[in-house]
Every structure is written in structure tokens, then in C-alpha cells.
Design a protein around this motif. Structure first.
Motif, mmCIF file in Angstrom:
data_model
loop_
_atom_site.group_PDB
_atom_site.id
_atom_site.type_symbol
_atom_site.label_atom_id
_atom_site.label_comp_id
_atom_site.label_asym_id
_atom_site.label_seq_id
_atom_site.Cartn_x
_atom_site.Cartn_y
_atom_site.Cartn_z
ATOM 1 N N GLY A 126 19.626 -3.063 63.451
ATOM 2 C CA GLY A 126 19.883 -2.554 63.894
ATOM 3 C C GLY A 126 19.764 -0.544 64.610
ATOM 4 O O GLY A 126 19.938 0.150 63.713
ATOM 5 N N THR A 127 18.484 -1.074 64.633
ATOM 6 C CA THR A 127 17.597 -0.126 65.291
ATOM 7 C C THR A 127 17.322 -0.433 66.739
ATOM 8 O O THR A 127 15.846 -1.331 66.912
ATOM 9 N N GLN A 128 16.932 0.366 67.498
ATOM 10 C CA GLN A 128 16.399 -0.101 68.604
ATOM 11 C C GLN A 128 15.193 1.084 68.962
ATOM 12 O O GLN A 128 14.315 0.879 68.583
ATOM 13 N N CYS A 129 16.219 2.244 69.574
ATOM 14 C CA CYS A 129 14.977 3.907 70.163
ATOM 15 C C CYS A 129 14.665 4.636 69.047
ATOM 16 O O CYS A 129 13.464 5.150 67.685
ATOM 17 N N GLY A 130 15.515 4.335 67.950
ATOM 18 C CA GLY A 130 15.818 4.804 66.376
ATOM 19 C C GLY A 130 15.767 6.280 66.025
ATOM 20 O O GLY A 130 15.912 6.810 65.050
ATOM 21 N N LEU A 163 27.103 9.232 66.677
ATOM 22 C CA LEU A 163 26.853 8.037 67.649
ATOM 23 C C LEU A 163 24.849 7.870 68.075
ATOM 24 O O LEU A 163 23.864 8.392 67.903
ATOM 25 N N CYS A 164 25.076 6.489 69.032
ATOM 26 C CA CYS A 164 23.419 5.585 68.879
ATOM 27 C C CYS A 164 24.163 5.252 70.471
ATOM 28 O O CYS A 164 25.135 4.890 71.086
ATOM 29 N N ARG A 165 22.868 5.435 70.873
ATOM 30 C CA ARG A 165 24.000 5.615 72.977
ATOM 31 C C ARG A 165 22.435 3.876 73.068
ATOM 32 O O ARG A 165 23.028 2.968 74.193
HETATM 33 S S1 FES Z 1 18.880 3.450 68.340
HETATM 34 FE FE1 FES Z 1 18.831 4.674 70.122
HETATM 35 S S2 FES Z 1 19.756 6.068 69.760
HETATM 36 FE FE2 FES Z 1 20.347 4.269 68.282
#
Ligand code: FES
Ligand SMILES: Cc1cc2nc3c(=O)[nH]c(=O)nc-3n(C[C@H](O)[C@H](O)[C@H](O)COP(=O)(O)OP(=O)(O)OC[C@H]3O[C@@H](n4cnc5c(N)ncnc54)[C@H](O)[C@@H]3O)c2cc1C
Ligand code: FES
Length: 407
Positions: A126-130, A163-165
Motif C-alpha cells: 500500500g505504499t510506494q513513494c511513501g 490523497l495518494c498520487r
Molecule cells: S505512496 Fe506515493 S503518494 Fe501515496
């Protein structure tokens, strides 16, 4: 001994169980810490003064949820401790008297073990850039803390302000829906796999070193203002007396409830000059009170008939919850439609802080602003020409005026 609200010295609250003190009045007058003024946000206090950068900021106007923290405080009307998610970018630090604030560092970390909410978000991709993750985690943590058991619908609603981008919402919501009280066996097995959960110690007290002030930080210095008189009255009488004492000469005074109006005219407005003084309405029991119809005869505010009464500092979330209950009562079924309309306002953290009266006051001064509460309160006979609101009545076809104005 810590000072208490209203004595003019220091504000007391806690961050991740660590006691905090900040001067209640102007900076640098021999008090506990400096560089903290009425226009300092809770988000900046955490990041710049306490070096807890887990709480992120991005829009700084209640839109993105990157800055969400959990606040637990006593409702002065009920005496109950209540927890909620708030956008720390919109909270003036001086509104935090007696609050218990939890940040993403405080609920779990690599050293002490992650909280299950953190662990599941990571484990279920559930997390990429975080960047959005701390806010996501704190919204979910707040929901669990306030509700205990949650349903998938409640999870979706609670995340409406985040929000998540880059990740996409499906894995985030999938991760959080594993907290569903009625989760199926497959989900339970999935969750049991998460090894960090076993090592979690819950609230750890924070992973960063608390410091007194961020010496030399240009941002903190910019937040310092000589104009700085913040009052936290605990009675309506005190509020009225503060109001008349502070509005001498050409001094500007602003009433502050949830301060979510910063895009319009809040304390922390990006475009407006600071006021000379502020009066927070959050500690006034009459303004935080919700009176149910059955208790109407005991109501201290309106005496003439049993009715539902909502103090002016009742938040939109509190209003919605009460309307849901009322809608099950004869004579109040129309409240279900009001709920639908009020749920269109902003998002959960904004509704957790923003009040119905604050909304109407924005609408009054900014005619172009959208106001979902306006038709609701108009129906209840509240929309008036005078600027100061106290409470409103919700009966259908009420013929009596239920407006109450601060004189
Ligand atoms: S994980 Fe990158 S904005 Fe949500
Ligand atoms: C991101 C975002 C999205 C939003 N979306 C919507 C939307 O979709 N629909 C909608 O209707 N609204 C929307 N809003 C507006 C939101 O509902 C209001 O900001 C909120 O209700 C204001 O309440 P508050 O307690 O935070 O007011 P504050 O910011 O504390 O105060 C607002 C104004 O009212 C005055 N005031 C406050 N309480 C009183 C009182 N008791 N008596 C007299 N004056 C008082 C203050 O002095 C100030 O001038 C949005 C807001 C944000 C931040
Ligand atoms: S920084 Fe976007 S809601 Fe606070």
C-alpha cells in the motif's frame, strides 16, 4: 506545576506521551520556549520544533491528508475523552491545550516494532513513494482508536481526506479493510503472516529526539509574531468578557473553532494578516453541547420545549453522528437526508475539526463559498442575518426562533 488554560502562561499538551509546554502569549517573554505563536501550525510544531518529520505537509489547506495526526481530548460538554483524525496543517498550536497528540512515529517504528496499521500497509503493497503513508496510517489508526471495531464502509469513509498520487487506492484500502470486524478467513490468514505485527509494542513514545526549539530555523523565525493573544475561555461568560476586553480601539479579534477556514479567513490564513487576538471556542461546554430531544427540558440553553440542540462549536462529524441517531426517532426522520448532504462536506479530518457555525460564518462573508450546511440549517431556522451564532434547533416546522446570538 504546569499552567492551565486561561492563566496566561503556558499551554500544556502531549506528543506521543511526551509532555509539551509552549508559551500561551507572546514569544520570548521568559517562558518555556520561543518561536511558537498563534499562527504556528501543529504540523510545523511537530516537524520544526519537535523534529518529528514523519508528519508530512503538502497542500497546507486540508485537501491532501499528508499531515493527519490523532488527537484525543476531553469534550467539555460530555466530559468524555474522544479521539479523532485531524489535519495538523490547519490546527493552531495554541488550540492544543490538554490534547494528547499521536504521530506516526509514536504509534510504532523500526526500533520498537510497527503498529499493525503500519505493518499491514507495507506488507500489502500500500505504499510506494511513501509520502502519503503517514497520513493514511494515522487516519486509519484514528478510526480504530475512536471506533474499536470497524466496517469496510467506515474504512472507506475515513480515508476520504487522504490523497495518494502513486500507489493507487486499491492496495491501501485492501490493507486497511483487513481490520474489518467481520473479515473472512482468507484475510485473517493473510494478516497472521505479517511478522512485524507480533513485535509491535504499540505506542513507543516516538523515535525522534524531542528538542525545545529549532534554533536558527528560518521557517520557525518567520512564524514569530508580536501580535499574539490567544484565549481559551472555559465558559461562555468568560468568552464574552474576553471578547469585550480584547476589542478595544481598532484591535482585531477572531473567534476560532476548528480553524479549517484558512483558505477563507482562518487564523492560519496564508494571505491574510494575523489578528491581534484570538478566542478559541473549543473549551466552552455550552458551545460543544448536543442536547437530545428527550433531555430538552433540562437544557440550559433553550427552555421552552424539548428539542435537539447543537452548540455552535459542535463539529460537522459530531453533527452527522447525532443526526444519524435522531433519524431513527419519530419527528426527526428527515435528518437522514441532512446526513447525506452534510457528508458531502470536504473530508473526514476537515469534518472532525470544522464546525457547522464556522461553515455558516464563512458562507456569510464569502458569498461564493459552497455551503452544504446552509440548506440544512436554513431548514432548521438557523440562517440569520447576524454574525454570531450560538446554537440551532432541528425540529421540522419549528415556528419558534432557535437562533441565539452572542450579544
Ligand atoms: S505512496 Fe506515493 S503518494 Fe501515496
Ligand atoms: C479542504 C476543505 C474542503 C471543504 N469543502 C467543503 C464543502 O464541500 N462544502 C462545504 O459546505 N464546506 C466545505 N468546506 C468548509 C468547511 O466546512 C469549513 O471550513 C468549516 O465548517 C468551518 O468551521 P471551523 O470550525 O473550522 O471554522 P473556523 O475556521 O474556526 O471559523 C470560520 C469563521 O467563522 C467564525 N466563527 C467560528 N465559529 C463562530 C461562532 N460560534 N460564532 C461566530 N463566528 C464564528 C470565525 O471567526 C471565522 O471567521 C471545506 C473546507 C476545507 C478546508
Ligand atoms: S498538508 Fe494537506 S491536508 Fe494538511
Amino acid at each position: 506545576m504546569p499552567a492551565s488554560a486561561g492563566d496566561g502562561t503556558a499551554l500544556i499538551f502531549s506528543v506521543n506521551n511526551q509532555p509539551q509546554q509552549v508559551l500561551k502569549r507572546s514569544a520570548n517573554d521568559g517562558g518555556v520556549t520561543s518561536d511558537v505563536t498563534s499562527t504556528t501550525t501543529l504540523a510545523d510544531y511537530l516537524r520544526l520544533h519537535q523534529q518529528l518529520p514523519g508528519t508530512k505537509t503538502m497542500c497546507r489547506e486540508g485537501m491532501c491528508g499528508a499531515c493527519v495526526v490523532t488527537v484525543t481530548s476531553q469534550n467539555p460538554a460530555t466530559g468524555q475523552m474522544e479521539s479523532r483524525a485531524v489535519n495538523s496543517c490547519m490546527v493552531p498550536i495554541k488550540a492544543c491545550q490538554d490534547w494528547q497528540i499521536e504521530t506516526v512515529e509514536g504509534i510504532g517504528n523500526r526500533r520498537d516494532g510497527y503498529h499493525p496499521v503500519q505493518a499491514r500497509l507495507a506488507h500489502m503493497n500500500g505504499t510506494q513513494c511513501g509520502y502519503c503513508s503517514p497520513g493514511m496510517v494515522m487516519s486509519m489508526y484514528s478510526l480504530l482508536k475512536s471506533n474499536g471495531k470497524v466496517s469496510p464502509e467506515e474504512v472507506e469513509q475515513a480515508m476520504d481526506g487522504n490523497l495518494c498520487r502513486c500507489t493507487g487506492y486499491r492496495p491501501i484500502l485492501d490493507a486497511f479493510k483487513t481490520f474489518d470486524k467481520d473479515a473472512d478467513d482468507k484475510t485473517k490468514r493473510l494478516v497472521a503472516d505479517i511478522e512485524e505485527t507480533a513485535g509491535c509494542h504499540g505506542r513507543s513514545g516516538g523515535s525522534c529526539q524531542p528538542t525545545v526549539a529549532c534554533a536558527g530555523c528560518p521557517r520557525a523565525a518567520a512564524l514569530t509574531s508580536a501580535k499574539d493573544d490567544w484565549r481559551l475561555p472555559t465558559t461562555l461568560q468568560q468568552a464574552l468578557s474576553d471578547l469585550s476586553n480584547m476589542t478595544v480601539g481598532d484591535k482585531s479579534v477572531r473567534l476560532v473553532a476548528g480553524n479549517t477556514s484558512m483558505h477563507a479567513s482562518g487564523v492560519l490564513d496564508k494571505y491574510d494578516a494575523p489578528s491581534d487576538g484570538y478566542i478559541s471556542l473549543l473549551k466552552i461546554p455550552e458551545l460543544r453541547a448536543i442536547k437530545r430531544p428527550a433531555n430538552g427540558s433540562n437544557c440550559r440553553i433553550i427552555h421552552d420545549a424539548p428539542r435537539a440542540v447543537f452548540g455552535a462549536a459542535v463539529t460537522l462529524s459530531e453533527l452527522i453522528e447525532e443526526l444519524k441517531l435522531l433519524s431513527k426517532t419519530a419527528g426527526y426522520r428527515h435528518c437522514a437526508e441532512m446526513v447525506k448532504h452534510l457528508q458531502l462536506v470536504a473530508n473526514t479530518p476537515v469534518r472532525n475539526a470544522g464546525t457547522w457555525a464556522g461553515n455558516l460564518m464563512i458562507k456569510r462573508s464569502e458569498r461564493d463559498e459552497r455551503s452544504n450546511p446552509r440548506p440544512v440549517t436554513t431548514q432548521a431556522g438557523c440562517w440569520g442575518s447576524r454574525p454570531r451564532l450560538h446554537d440551532f434547533d432541528l425540529r421540522m416546522n419549528s415556528t419558534s426562533t432557535s437562533r441565539r446570538h452572542l450579544p
